[in-house]
Write a protein that holds these residues in place. Structure first.
Motif, PDB file in Angstrom:
ATOM      1  N   UNK A  11      49.103 -29.921  -3.613  1.00 32.98           N
ATOM      2  CA  UNK A  11      47.924 -31.111  -4.419  1.00 32.98           C
ATOM      3  C   UNK A  11      48.143 -31.567  -5.245  1.00 32.98           C
ATOM      4  N   UNK A  12      46.877 -32.602  -6.185  1.00 34.05           N
ATOM      5  CA  UNK A  12      47.212 -32.601  -7.064  1.00 34.05           C
ATOM      6  C   UNK A  12      46.544 -32.718  -8.118  1.00 34.05           C
ATOM      7  N   UNK A  13      46.714 -31.989  -9.563  1.00 29.11           N
ATOM      8  CA  UNK A  13      47.287 -32.549 -10.598  1.00 29.11           C
ATOM      9  C   UNK A  13      48.174 -30.607 -10.135  1.00 29.11           C
ATOM     10  N   UNK A  14      47.642 -30.279 -10.007  1.00 28.12           N
ATOM     11  CA  UNK A  14      47.882 -29.261  -9.623  1.00 28.12           C
ATOM     12  C   UNK A  14      48.221 -28.363  -8.277  1.00 28.12           C
ATOM     13  N   UNK A  15      49.014 -27.134  -7.974  1.00 28.87           N
ATOM     14  CA  UNK A  15      48.730 -26.151  -6.327  1.00 28.87           C
ATOM     15  C   UNK A  15      47.030 -25.824  -6.574  1.00 28.87           C
ATOM     16  N   UNK A  16      46.641 -25.734  -5.187  1.00 31.73           N
ATOM     17  CA  UNK A  16      45.823 -25.010  -5.069  1.00 31.73           C
ATOM     18  C   UNK A  16      46.252 -23.562  -4.194  1.00 31.73           C
ATOM     19  N   UNK A  17      45.859 -22.383  -4.329  1.00 32.54           N
ATOM     20  CA  UNK A  17      46.103 -21.346  -3.470  1.00 32.54           C
ATOM     21  C   UNK A  17      44.551 -20.439  -3.011  1.00 32.54           C
ATOM     22  N   UNK A  18      44.447 -20.347  -2.388  1.00 33.77           N
ATOM     23  CA  UNK A  18      43.118 -19.676  -1.568  1.00 33.77           C
ATOM     24  C   UNK A  18      43.955 -18.118  -0.946  1.00 33.77           C
ATOM     25  N   UNK A  19      43.820 -17.114  -1.167  1.00 37.24           N
ATOM     26  CA  UNK A  19      44.505 -15.589  -1.670  1.00 37.24           C
ATOM     27  C   UNK A  19      43.584 -14.696  -1.713  1.00 37.24           C
ATOM     28  N   UNK A  20      43.700 -12.924  -0.782  1.00 39.96           N
ATOM     29  CA  UNK A  20      43.004 -12.060  -0.632  1.00 39.96           C
ATOM     30  C   UNK A  20      44.377 -11.222  -2.278  1.00 39.96           C
ATOM     31  N   UNK A  21      43.429 -10.118  -2.870  1.00 35.38           N
ATOM     32  CA  UNK A  21      44.636  -9.048  -3.429  1.00 35.38           C
ATOM     33  C   UNK A  21      43.942  -7.997  -3.252  1.00 35.38           C
ATOM     34  N   UNK A  22      45.418  -7.305  -3.148  1.00 30.40           N
ATOM     35  CA  UNK A  22      44.662  -5.680  -3.485  1.00 30.40           C
ATOM     36  C   UNK A  22      45.149  -5.176  -3.791  1.00 30.40           C
ATOM     37  N   UNK A  23      44.845  -4.386  -4.949  1.00 31.75           N
ATOM     38  CA  UNK A  23      45.289  -3.276  -6.659  1.00 31.75           C
ATOM     39  C   UNK A  23      44.900  -1.941  -5.642  1.00 31.75           C
ATOM     40  N   UNK A  24      46.237  -1.175  -5.910  1.00 28.31           N
ATOM     41  CA  UNK A  24      45.758   0.187  -5.400  1.00 28.31           C
ATOM     42  C   UNK A  24      46.676   1.257  -7.011  1.00 28.31           C
ATOM     43  N   UNK A  25      46.209   2.315  -7.099  1.00 31.01           N
ATOM     44  CA  UNK A  25      46.418   3.556  -7.877  1.00 31.01           C
ATOM     45  C   UNK A  25      47.565   3.024  -9.111  1.00 31.01           C
ATOM     46  N   UNK A  26      47.055   1.887  -9.653  1.00 31.73           N
ATOM     47  CA  UNK A  26      47.322   1.382 -10.740  1.00 31.73           C
ATOM     48  C   UNK A  26      47.320   2.072 -12.301  1.00 31.73           C
ATOM     49  N   UNK A  27      48.313   2.351 -12.513  1.00 29.94           N
ATOM     50  CA  UNK A  27      48.016   3.305 -14.113  1.00 29.94           C
ATOM     51  C   UNK A  27      47.355   2.618 -14.566  1.00 29.94           C
ATOM     52  N   UNK A  28      46.472   3.171 -15.615  1.00 26.80           N
ATOM     53  CA  UNK A  28      45.993   2.098 -16.948  1.00 26.80           C
ATOM     54  C   UNK A  28      46.631   2.396 -18.069  1.00 26.80           C
ATOM     55  N   UNK A  29      47.477   3.815 -18.257  1.00 31.89           N
ATOM     56  CA  UNK A  29      48.156   3.896 -19.281  1.00 31.89           C
ATOM     57  C   UNK A  29      49.361   3.486 -19.420  1.00 31.89           C
ATOM     58  N   UNK A  30      49.537   2.043 -18.356  1.00 24.39           N
ATOM     59  CA  UNK A  30      51.018   1.587 -18.797  1.00 24.39           C
ATOM     60  C   UNK A  30      50.827   0.367 -18.979  1.00 24.39           C
ATOM     61  N   UNK A  31      49.072   0.167 -19.269  1.00 25.48           N
ATOM     62  CA  UNK A  31      49.088  -1.639 -19.827  1.00 25.48           C
ATOM     63  C   UNK A  31      49.008  -1.265 -21.232  1.00 25.48           C
ATOM     64  N   UNK A  32      49.494   0.306 -22.344  1.00 23.43           N
ATOM     65  CA  UNK A  32      49.260   0.111 -23.709  1.00 23.43           C
ATOM     66  C   UNK A  32      50.140  -0.559 -24.291  1.00 23.43           C
ATOM     67  N   UNK A  33      50.904  -0.931 -24.129  1.00 24.98           N
ATOM     68  CA  UNK A  33      51.842  -2.237 -25.079  1.00 24.98           C
ATOM     69  C   UNK A  33      50.876  -3.622 -25.110  1.00 24.98           C
ATOM     70  N   UNK A  34      49.846  -3.877 -23.866  1.00 24.26           N
ATOM     71  CA  UNK A  34      49.456  -4.825 -24.075  1.00 24.26           C
ATOM     72  C   UNK A  34      47.961  -4.527 -24.605  1.00 24.26           C
ATOM     73  N   UNK A  35      47.364  -3.606 -24.770  1.00 23.96           N
ATOM     74  CA  UNK A  35      46.369  -3.502 -25.896  1.00 23.96           C
ATOM     75  C   UNK A  35      46.917  -2.663 -27.112  1.00 23.96           C
ATOM     76  N   UNK A  36      47.960  -2.565 -27.727  1.00 25.65           N
ATOM     77  CA  UNK A  36      48.299  -2.062 -28.750  1.00 25.65           C
ATOM     78  C   UNK A  36      47.602  -3.109 -30.076  1.00 25.65           C
ATOM     79  N   UNK A  37      47.761  -4.085 -29.706  1.00 24.35           N
ATOM     80  CA  UNK A  37      47.384  -5.125 -30.875  1.00 24.35           C
ATOM     81  C   UNK A  37      45.408  -5.323 -30.948  1.00 24.35           C
ATOM     82  N   UNK A  38      45.131  -4.329 -30.050  1.00 20.22           N
ATOM     83  CA  UNK A  38      43.933  -3.908 -30.454  1.00 20.22           C
ATOM     84  C   UNK A  38      43.534  -3.215 -31.318  1.00 20.22           C
ATOM     85  N   UNK A  39      43.335  -2.850 -32.319  1.00 23.74           N
ATOM     86  CA  UNK A  39      43.977  -1.879 -33.112  1.00 23.74           C
ATOM     87  C   UNK A  39      42.742  -0.970 -33.010  1.00 23.74           C
ATOM     88  N   UNK A  40      41.769  -0.841 -33.256  1.00 17.89           N
ATOM     89  CA  UNK A  40      40.283  -0.270 -32.866  1.00 17.89           C
ATOM     90  C   UNK A  40      39.873   0.044 -31.620  1.00 17.89           C
TER      91      UNK A  40
END
Length: 365
Positions: free
Chosen positions: A198-227
């Protein structure tokens, strides 16, 4: 004849390796590739690249990625349809990204999709690539400090019929399937289809499933929000994503977060930081709301068995307000008014004591 062919192929291994390495580096912007060894198989017109290493020019150590083996060959199944196309198999790739490399990428004016990755991949094999697979890959993001790395293991990806050799225009003809272990016990699955041409970029249609994701592991990404601090919690979600030149849609059918502790801290008397954050949210919302061809929708989103707290350290005296045993039920939240009003209901124990109920209705935008 066979023996002679392999003797000649052996002599070609090193010249082919140097040529391929040079062509890939000529295509890339901001990155360099090194190939330790190339093994050419003349009878099948295929070759294996061994120990491929990718380095970022501005932060070369450690390498951004390493691949134990990359194999390129003819996709023999398509010969039945009189189509001569190729396939690439990447075995045990490892992507290791740290904060320094992420910052270098973020400040680079050349976007990731224009770094020449597709051209570098096409330089590996003379035939158009129709089947692309990744087997047993890993992805690690590391940030300085006490945080554990973000880690994906057992990453497996298959994209087939990339060249649309058996499809009609205007469809999603290519199958895309992916799975991975997320952090210690979570899982990710992607099943859908794509149009890589597809132009100008690819196209995708997909079902996505997430299970048992530990939010504690995202602390490196949220550490920038000091408050804002987030402790504990598990995420499960499933939805559908469509990203194409004319349509952009994210439909979160159902998501649930359980056992999370979220605390917002206001350090000073001034509300300026909060007003600035609110303005940013409004600006992003206005860009998406009612925009033609763009739909962001949440069917059901629940937060259960959680704690929400607000701490004001700028007040005299300082205070902390909180809700325990909190449950949040959000329904039909959308960026398009045609989807109707959204509803949110929150219940919990105010100051771990009195029952509290909040009900709200939301218009898009």
């Amino acid at each position: 004849i066979v023996a002679l062919a392999y003797v000649v192929a052996f002599q070609l291994d090193e010249p082919m390796r140097r040529t391929m390495e040079s062509r890939m580096n000529a295509a890339l912007k901001g990155y360099k590739v090194s190939i330790r060894h190339l093994d050419f198989h003349p009878l099948g017109f295929s070759w294996d690249l061994e120990d491929v290493v990718v380095r970022q020019e501005q932060a070369p150590d450690p390498p951004v990625a390493s691949i134990r083996r990359l194999s390129a060959s003819v996709e023999w199944r398509q010969l039945i349809r009189a189509r001569v196309v190729g396939e690439i198999e990447i075995v045990e790739p490892s992507v290791d990204l740290n904060l320094t490399q992420a910052r270098e990428e973020a400040k680079d004016p050349v976007p990731v999709e224009k770094k020449g990755w597709q051209e570098a991949l096409e330089a590996i094999y003379p035939l158009k690539i129709n089947l692309f697979t990744i087997k047993d890959g890993t992805f690690v993001y590391t940030e300085a400090g006490p945080f554990k790395p973000l880690h994906l293991r057992q990453v497996n990806v298959e994209a087939s019929n990339i060249r649309n050799v058996k499809s009609e225009a205007g469809t999603y003809p290519s199958g895309v399937h992916a799975s991975a272990q997320v952090f210690e016990h979570g899982s990710l699955k992607i099943d859908g289809s794509a149009d890589f041409l597809a132009e100008p970029h690819l196209g995708i249609l997909a079902d996505i499933s997430l299970q048992g994701i530990e939010l504690d592991c995202f602390r490196p990404l949220t550490s920038g929000f000091a408050n804002v601090t987030i402790k504990g919690g598990l995420l499960g979600a499933d939805g559908r994503v469509e990203y194409a030149p004319t349509v952009k849609m994210a439909d979160l059918r159902h998501a649930e977060i359980s056992g999370v502790d979220i605390e917002y801290v206001q350090e000073t008397k001034s509300a300026a930081p909060e007003r600035q954050a609110t303005r940013k949210v409004v600006q992003v919302t206005e860009k998406v709301s009612e925009k033609r061809g763009v739909l962001v929708k949440i069917g059901e989103f629940d937060v259960v068995r959680s704690t929400l707290a607000f701490v004001n350290r700028g007040a005299n005296p300082p205070y902390r307000l909180f809700l325990t045993d909190t449950a949040i039920h959000a329904r039909n939240i959308s960026s398009q008014s045609a989807e109707g009003l959204g509803n949110i209901e929150l219940t919990g124990k105010f100051m771990d004591s009195g029952p509290a109920v909040v009900k709200a209705r939301f218009r898009p935008g």
